[in-house]
Design an enzyme around this catalytic site. Structure first.
Site, PDB file in Angstrom:
ATOM      1  N   ASP A  22       0.968  -1.149  -0.025  1.00 49.77           N
ATOM      2  CA  ASP A  22      -0.013   0.010  -0.132  1.00 49.77           C
ATOM      3  C   ASP A  22       0.760   1.177  -0.062  1.00 49.77           C
ATOM      4  O   ASP A  22       2.226   1.111   0.496  1.00 49.77           O
ATOM      5  CB  ASP A  22      -0.938   0.149   1.245  1.00 49.77           C
ATOM      6  N   ASP A  24      -0.031   5.324   0.498  1.00 52.18           N
ATOM      7  CA  ASP A  24      -0.451   6.327   1.839  1.00 52.18           C
ATOM      8  C   ASP A  24      -0.763   5.496   3.276  1.00 52.18           C
ATOM      9  O   ASP A  24      -1.700   4.539   3.139  1.00 52.18           O
ATOM     10  CB  ASP A  24      -1.750   6.963   1.445  1.00 52.18           C
ATOM     11  N   ASP A 201      -2.232  -0.598   5.950  1.00 48.08           N
ATOM     12  CA  ASP A 201      -2.753  -0.053   7.031  1.00 48.08           C
ATOM     13  C   ASP A 201      -4.228   0.382   7.066  1.00 48.08           C
ATOM     14  O   ASP A 201      -4.519   0.746   8.449  1.00 48.08           O
ATOM     15  CB  ASP A 201      -1.872   1.350   7.133  1.00 48.08           C
TER      16      ASP A 201
END
Length: 253
Positions: A22, A24, A201
């Site tokens: 991922d 961001d 996240d």
């Protein structure tokens, strides 16, 4: 045997790994606005080193659009699965990975309604993507439920869904997520046959983690497995890059 970094970080995978990362909140810190992020200057070179050491089996799996993701990362030689996997691009690693079936994007009147909705609510931001759009309410958290309700009304009875993100809600097509993208990439070289490791996240990353585990790999969530967030992820990836054998130079004895 896998090597370890710090005792509080996951073990380093071996050279047969495939990385699904991922962006961001994982490789870079979350910013108040999507266009205000700061990319660590060492990130493009680090991604290139990992790609070289893993035979090209590195992919950025992000909700960002492809053009933005390539610009922010410096377009390293990795694969991209953008807009939560709706857009697959492996041209950077020279892989002949076919695209996923392309869904229909939202009608223009939806985009116009979203623009009017945001214009009437100072502090809220509208982020357009090819196949959907996002309402950001980080600066006005009290608007979150209102933003969600607005998008749910649009999506009701259609092939679109509303997904929560970091202080945002996103409207995007059903049937396209980070798990679908991870599974698709794992069916094609250079990812096929490798052991996937997915790091993310957010709730949208959990689909990718499940897909990685289904292929015999691992899924790690920030900050549970990387307490300091992106700083820990970058340290871990740097140590992984250093542990991998140097790629063979064509023509070398």
């Amino acid at each position: 045997m896998p090597q370890t970094t710090r005792s509080d970080l996951p073990p380093l995978p071996g050279p047969q790994a495939a990385l699904f990362l991922d962006f961001d909140g994982t490789l870079i810190e979350i910013a108040p606005r999507p266009d205000a992020v700061v990319v660590p200057p060492e990130l493009p070179a680090l991604l290139a080193r990992l790609s070289a050491g893993l035979g090209g089996a590195v992919a950025i799996v992000t909700g960002r659009g492809l053009d933005v993701a390539r610009q922010l990362t410096g377009a390293p030689p990795v694969g991209f699965a953008c807009e939560h996997g709706t857009v697959i691009d492996a041209s950077g690693i020279g892989a002949a990975i076919p695209p996923l079936p392309e869904p229909a994007g939202p009608p223009d009147e939806w985009r116009e309604a979203a623009a009017a909705f945001v214009a009437a609510r100072p502090g809220m931001l509208l982020e357009h993507k090819n196949f959907g759009f996002v309402l950001h309410f980080r600066a006005v958290p009290e608007r979150g439920e209102e933003a969600q309700a607005f998008l749910l009304r649009l999506a009701e009875g259609t092939h679109f869904q509303v997904i929560p993100a970091h202080a945002a809600f996103e409207l995007r097509p059903r049937g396209s997520d980070k798990g679908v993208a991870t599974d698709w990439l794992m069916r094609h070289p250079p990812f096929a046959g490798r052991i996937p490791v997915f790091i993310g996240d957010d709730v949208t990353d959990e689909d990718g983690m499940r897909a990685a585990r289904a292929h015999g790999g691992e899924g790690y969530r920030v900050p549970e497995r990387f307490p300091a967030g992106p700083a820990d992820v970058l340290e871990w990836l740097t140590r992984l890059a250093e542990s991998l054998p140097a790629p063979r130079v064509q023509g070398a004895a």
